[in-house]
Design a protein around this motif. Structure first.
Motif, PDB file in Angstrom:
ATOM      1  N   LEU A  16       0.825  -1.212   0.000  1.00 32.80           N
ATOM      2  CA  LEU A  16       0.000   0.000   0.000  1.00 32.80           C
ATOM      3  C   LEU A  16       0.856   1.257   0.000  1.00 32.80           C
ATOM      4  O   LEU A  16       0.505   2.259  -0.644  1.00 32.80           O
ATOM      5  N   GLU A  17       1.977   1.217   0.706  1.00 32.83           N
ATOM      6  CA  GLU A  17       2.882   2.366   0.706  1.00 32.83           C
ATOM      7  C   GLU A  17       3.573   2.501  -0.649  1.00 32.83           C
ATOM      8  O   GLU A  17       3.674   3.602  -1.200  1.00 32.83           O
ATOM      9  N   ARG A  18       4.015   1.382  -1.196  1.00 35.26           N
ATOM     10  CA  ARG A  18       4.753   1.403  -2.453  1.00 35.26           C
ATOM     11  C   ARG A  18       3.857   1.826  -3.621  1.00 35.26           C
ATOM     12  O   ARG A  18       4.305   2.506  -4.540  1.00 35.26           O
ATOM     13  N   ARG A  19       2.610   1.437  -3.582  1.00 31.47           N
ATOM     14  CA  ARG A  19       1.688   1.695  -4.697  1.00 31.47           C
ATOM     15  C   ARG A  19       0.756   2.884  -4.435  1.00 31.47           C
ATOM     16  O   ARG A  19      -0.250   3.047  -5.122  1.00 31.47           O
ATOM     17  N   ALA A  20       1.094   3.718  -3.475  1.00 36.53           N
ATOM     18  CA  ALA A  20       0.222   4.838  -3.103  1.00 36.53           C
ATOM     19  C   ALA A  20      -0.150   5.741  -4.280  1.00 36.53           C
ATOM     20  O   ALA A  20      -1.320   6.126  -4.418  1.00 36.53           O
ATOM     21  N   PRO A  21       0.782   6.106  -5.174  1.00 36.70           N
ATOM     22  CA  PRO A  21       0.388   6.962  -6.305  1.00 36.70           C
ATOM     23  C   PRO A  21      -0.653   6.295  -7.211  1.00 36.70           C
ATOM     24  O   PRO A  21      -1.596   6.955  -7.665  1.00 36.70           O
ATOM     25  N   GLU A  22      -0.495   4.992  -7.454  1.00 36.34           N
ATOM     26  CA  GLU A  22      -1.464   4.282  -8.290  1.00 36.34           C
ATOM     27  C   GLU A  22      -2.817   4.189  -7.598  1.00 36.34           C
ATOM     28  O   GLU A  22      -3.870   4.278  -8.253  1.00 36.34           O
ATOM     29  N   ILE A  23      -2.802   4.028  -6.283  1.00 38.57           N
ATOM     30  CA  ILE A  23      -4.056   3.947  -5.538  1.00 38.57           C
ATOM     31  C   ILE A  23      -4.777   5.297  -5.576  1.00 38.57           C
ATOM     32  O   ILE A  23      -6.001   5.358  -5.760  1.00 38.57           O
ATOM     33  N   ARG A  24      -4.029   6.378  -5.443  1.00 37.55           N
ATOM     34  CA  ARG A  24      -4.655   7.709  -5.525  1.00 37.55           C
ATOM     35  C   ARG A  24      -5.291   7.917  -6.897  1.00 37.55           C
ATOM     36  O   ARG A  24      -6.392   8.470  -7.002  1.00 37.55           O
ATOM     37  N   ALA A  25      -4.626   7.476  -7.944  1.00 36.26           N
ATOM     38  CA  ALA A  25      -5.177   7.616  -9.296  1.00 36.26           C
ATOM     39  C   ALA A  25      -6.439   6.772  -9.452  1.00 36.26           C
ATOM     40  O   ALA A  25      -7.409   7.194 -10.104  1.00 36.26           O
ATOM     41  N   LEU A  26      -6.440   5.582  -8.868  1.00 33.07           N
ATOM     42  CA  LEU A  26      -7.612   4.703  -8.931  1.00 33.07           C
ATOM     43  C   LEU A  26      -8.800   5.343  -8.227  1.00 33.07           C
ATOM     44  O   LEU A  26      -9.924   5.361  -8.758  1.00 33.07           O
ATOM     45  N   LEU A  27      -8.586   5.913  -7.056  1.00 33.53           N
ATOM     46  CA  LEU A  27      -9.665   6.566  -6.326  1.00 33.53           C
ATOM     47  C   LEU A  27     -10.216   7.756  -7.102  1.00 33.53           C
ATOM     48  O   LEU A  27     -11.432   7.984  -7.137  1.00 33.53           O
ATOM     49  N   ALA A  28      -9.333   8.513  -7.734  1.00 33.13           N
ATOM     50  CA  ALA A  28      -9.784   9.661  -8.527  1.00 33.13           C
ATOM     51  C   ALA A  28     -10.622   9.196  -9.715  1.00 33.13           C
ATOM     52  O   ALA A  28     -11.615   9.844 -10.075  1.00 33.13           O
TER      53      ALA A  28
END
Length: 262
Positions: free
Chosen positions: A240-252
């Motif tokens: 979750l820490e490593r993929r945080a930018p991808e997760i933020r993009a997914l939520l957006a």
């Protein structure tokens, strides 16, 4: 050369297969999850599983009372994405987003509500999400009742008619059709279904974010595992820490409103 290739193939065939990442999820609960894998939690699980090098194995179970008892505690699965951080019955990962309850209105109605203390809430028709048990209803429902705002409130069951797709969408659709003037709904659900409405909808975070000591309007969201699954929780934290930018993009992409606490 041929012998070496045969040996390599034999060793590959004998290699142990990676252990599946066993996930519990609701099969009819967009924008979070569904059996077709269209929810943002489905996609988050796929991202995490790829990072861990493990295949995903789902147990589908409607999120009702007894969900944890019938899934994780019954050893049907090991992971539940999308739980409130620090929920008592599970161990939870680091939060991967923070969202809020929101006021939902039609933009063409020009209704400006941003506070539970707005006097207009006493004359408007208000939609709220209901769970069914008064002692466990959603925080905005309790907050309005605490202010004596009851007679003009219309309840929309959080679980809804499960025989139909996307039952929780009913509260947002009621605003879209003009059945209620304003709804108070959980942000991820409101943002996703507002994007599919016939009329432009306005989403405004609910204030105050903490209505008394026990009714927060803002929640951190994590993945939940059994308390004893320390190794899995730690590995999930790393991903979750490593993929945080991808997760933020997914939520957006799913129009999830994210906030910071004051």
């Amino acid at each position: 050369m041929r012998a070496a290739l045969i040996l390599l193939l034999a060793l590959t065939a004998c290699a142990p297969k990676p252990k599946p990442l066993r996930v519990c999820a609701d099969p009819n609960n967009l924008p979070f999850s569904n059996q077709a894998g269209e929810g943002f939690e489905n996609r988050l699980v796929a991202l995490v599983a790829r990072d861990l090098g493990r295949p995903v194995e789902y147990t589908w179970w409607a999120q009702r009372r007894g969900y944890v008892r019938n899934t994780l505690r019954d050893d049907r699965c090991d992971l539940w994405p999308g739980v409130a951080t620090q929920v008592e019955m599970l161990a939870t990962t680091r939060p991967y987003y923070r969202s809020t309850y929101v006021f939902v209105t039609r933009a063409d109605r020009r209704i400006a509500i941003d506070s539970l203390d707005d006097p207009d809430l006493r004359r408007l028709t208000i939609g709220v999400q209901m769970i069914g048990d008064d002692s466990s209803n959603t925080p905005p429902t309790h907050a309005l009742a605490r202010r004596g705002i009851v007679q003009n409130v219309r309840g929309y069951m959080l679980y809804g008619d499960y025989s139909k797709p996307n039952p929780p969408a009913a509260i947002v659709e009621a605003v879209d059709r003009g059945e209620v003037d304003v709804a108070v709904a959980w942000g991820p659900l409101a943002g996703y279904f507002a994007g599919k409405a016939q009329h432009p909808l306005t989403l405004t975070p609910v204030r105050p974010w903490l209505d008394g000591p026990q009714w927060p309007m803002v929640f951190d969201v994590s993945m939940g595992v059994r308390r004893e699954d320390t190794e899995l929780r730690e590995r999930l934290d790393e991903v979750l820490e490593r993929r945080a930018p991808e997760i933020r993009a997914l939520l957006a992409e799913y129009r999830v409103p994210t906030v910071s606490l004051p």
